[in-house]
Design an enzyme around this catalytic site. Structure first.
Site, PDB file in Angstrom:
ATOM      1  N   ASP A 144     -18.888  31.353 -44.581  1.00 13.78           N
ATOM      2  CA  ASP A 144     -19.276  31.776 -45.927  1.00 13.78           C
ATOM      3  C   ASP A 144     -20.639  32.452 -45.869  1.00 13.78           C
ATOM      4  OD1 ASP A 144     -21.419  29.556 -47.243  1.00 13.78           O
ATOM      5  OD2 ASP A 144     -20.263  28.829 -45.543  1.00 13.78           O
ATOM      6  N   HIS A 170     -12.092  31.761 -39.388  1.00 13.73           N
ATOM      7  CA  HIS A 170     -12.429  31.627 -40.810  1.00 13.73           C
ATOM      8  C   HIS A 170     -13.844  32.181 -40.977  1.00 13.73           C
ATOM      9  CE1 HIS A 170     -12.086  29.920 -44.860  1.00 13.73           C
ATOM     10  NE2 HIS A 170     -13.380  29.643 -44.739  1.00 13.73           N
ATOM     11  N   ASP A 187      -5.337  29.258 -34.710  1.00 10.32           N
ATOM     12  CA  ASP A 187      -6.086  30.506 -34.831  1.00 10.32           C
ATOM     13  C   ASP A 187      -5.637  31.225 -36.103  1.00 10.32           C
ATOM     14  OD1 ASP A 187      -7.701  32.661 -34.373  1.00 10.32           O
ATOM     15  OD2 ASP A 187      -6.454  33.525 -32.780  1.00 10.32           O
ATOM     16  N   GLU A 225     -13.292  27.768 -38.222  1.00  8.99           N
ATOM     17  CA  GLU A 225     -14.488  28.360 -38.820  1.00  8.99           C
ATOM     18  C   GLU A 225     -15.544  28.578 -37.744  1.00  8.99           C
ATOM     19  OE1 GLU A 225     -17.206  27.988 -42.869  1.00  8.99           O
ATOM     20  OE2 GLU A 225     -16.142  26.218 -42.146  1.00  8.99           O
TER      21      GLU A 225
END
Length: 548
Positions: free
Chosen positions: A175, A490, A519, A528
């Protein structure tokens, strides 16, 4: 440097082209090995011997018998181990196991880990927030425009609608948030790598844009994060430090420059404040030779926040409230306070900080943990104390901590030997465990600094081997590097740029059990990326770059 980086990336990607698309029963580090360190492969079919062949002419150059079989419950496999550590000639090779098959092609070279190190360290540059970034890798151009220039709003600090400077820093993980606590362990690990391996890291060219004139490139990258961390200290002079700077919820998979949601400074926490102290103290001593005024800014900030913590000894947890972004909530702040004290002492020599550390340290049992991450930075505190060259330490306490470090390293060596894939974390798996496996290299290299032992460095090699292909999946865990690396991490940068390849050099978290890594972009629990895991990987590689 950019042209060289492209050429090397194409070379490393191409050397395994003959192996793409399948899984091999002979599993090893798909990048390669140093001439003078351990070289092992795991074979998952019955066999008795192996041959090492030169890739250029298929000539046999070494052979040996395997050991095994060894059965391992967590992966439910029988395995045999080929050890060709005695072979030290440089070149490109592969292992052939009669009746079983062959491995991917790999190199043996003094500089075999230099390009992986450069790639994984440059990954921090590609994580930069508040600026445009770009880089070429494996024939692709990766870039994003300047992002999050409105960092950040002060609505949760009694300043509704007010924007205060909070730019720079790194995006934390998959993120785009920025979190003080996770920055703490990340910077602690990276500064420790600089302090231990500085001559090597000074020579490694990273090809970064000049954003801190006069700084070595490695520290130039760390300064970008330090610049942001300084903005997390409350502007009221209290010394409190905001826990994070994020949206109230996660952004979708959009380009960072297209993430237009408001981002806010949150309330402070004692864990964030203590982590800030430790990171700023380390920044002060490492930046001082290159910018004394900036180093003083870092030290002044650290001492101000430490004084606040001394006046407020109770833990102040972070409460999420309106936020659903990463919490990074620890159960205690005692380890962060311990770390803050010893880093300030190491930087200043002030005996008051030393007394704070030495008063608190004996209450921690065990002294050293094998399994640690952002929620437990005790090891970083113990390592700084054990490695310090300053006068004034309690000799008995110093000896006790050093003995604990060596005993822990011995344990990791044995656990690595007992695992068929050389994984010193053994059968423990959880969210982000690949980062912990990499971080165990810190335990081992600190022990090696105290009492040099080839078994410690060979276990670090085993860690890197595991992450680069000697594992149950027969795949590299690092984007862009090695055989069948992750293609769908991710990661919002990789998932929003319309390029098939992911952004290069990132370590994915790994399975929550021995066999459930996927994956898949959607699987944030196993695939991630994150700065704390990345820092551990950079550290592990940094200690191997100049091994001969």
């Amino acid at each position: 440097m950019k042209k060289l980086f492209v050429i090397l990336s194409l070379l490393l990607a191409g050397c395994h082209a003959e192996a793409s698309g399948g899984s091999f029963p002979v599993r090893l580090n798909s990048i390669g090995f140093l001439p003078g360190t351990s070289k092992k492969a795991t074979i998952i079919q019955k066999c008795s011997g192996f041959e090492l062949k030169r890739a250029t002419d298929d000539e046999k150059v070494f052979s040996g018998e395997v050991t095994g079989p060894f059965h391992q419950e967590d992966v439910n496999q029988d395995a045999w181990v080929a050890d060709f550590s005695a072979f030290a000639d440089t070149g490109s090779y592969y292992l052939e196991v009669p009746g079983v098959g062959r491995s991917v092609t790999f190199r043996i070279s003094d500089d075999v880990f230099r390009f992986p190190y450069v790639t994984t360290m440059r990954a921090f540059y590609l994580w930069r927030c508040g600026t445009a970034v770009e880089g070429d890798f494996n024939g692709q151009h990766f870039a994003h425009a300047a992002c999050h220039l409105d960092d950040g709003y002060c609505d949760y600090l009694d300043g509704k609608g007010v924007i205060r400077k909070g730019t720079k820093g790194w995006h934390d993980a998959g993120d785009y948030g920025k979190y003080t606590v996770n920055a703490g362990i990340t910077m602690g690990t990276l500064f420790l790598a600089w302090e231990q391996f500085r001559p090597t890291l000074e020579k490694a060219t990273l090809g970064l844009p000049e954003t801190a004139p006069g700084f070595p490139e490695y520290l130039e990258e760390l300064k970008w994060e330090t610049d942001w961390l300084l903005t997390m200290q409350y502007p009221d002079g209290s010394g409190r430090v905001s826990h994070k700077l994020t949206r109230t919820n996660f952004a979708g998979f959009v380009r960072p420059e297209d993430d237009k949601g408001k981002r806010y400074f949150t309330e402070w926490s004692s864990t964030a404040t203590a982590d800030f102290v430790a990171a700023m103290a380390m920044a002060a001593r490492n930046f001082q030779p290159y910018d004394a005024a900036y180093a003083k800014t870092c030290l002044d900030a650290a001492e101000k926040s430490y004084a606040f913590l001394k006046k407020h000894p109770e833990m102040k947890p972070f409460e999420q409230g309106d936020f659903t972004t990463g919490a990074y909530k620890g159960k205690s702040d005692k380890d962060e306070r311990l770390w803050a004290a010893v880093e300030l002492w190491e930087t200043t020599g002030n005996k008051n900080y030393l007394e704070d550390f030495e008063k608190s340290a004996p209450s921690f049992t065990p002294r050293i943990d094998s399994d640690w991450d952002w929620q437990n930075v005790k090891n970083l505190a113990m390592f700084t104390y054990a490695l310090s060259k300053r006068e004034g330490r309690n000799p008995k306490l110093a000896a006790t901590i050093q003995q604990a470090i060596l005993a822990n390293a011995d344990l990791l060596v044995e656990k690595g030997k007992q695992d068929i894939y050389g994984r010193p974390l053994g059968s423990r798996y959880y969210w982000g465990c690949n980062g912990t496996v990499a971080r165990q290299a810190v335990n081992l290299q600190v022990a090696n600094a105290i009492s040099p032992n080839r078994a410690y460095t060979n276990t670090v090699v085993s860690i890197v081997d595991h992450l680069l292909g000697r594992n149950v999946y027969d795949r590299s865990y690092i984007t862009g590097l090695g055989y069948q690396p992750p293609m769908h991490p991710h990661d919002r940068n990789s998932g929003s740029d319309n390029i098939e390849q992911p952004w290069p050099g990132y370590l994915v978290g790994g399975g929550r059990t021995a066999t459930d890594w996927q994956d898949k972009q959607s699987d944030y629990t196993t695939n991630e990326i994150a700065i704390n895991w990345q820092a551990a990987l950079v550290y592990a590689l940094a200690g191997l770059v100049d091994q001969h």
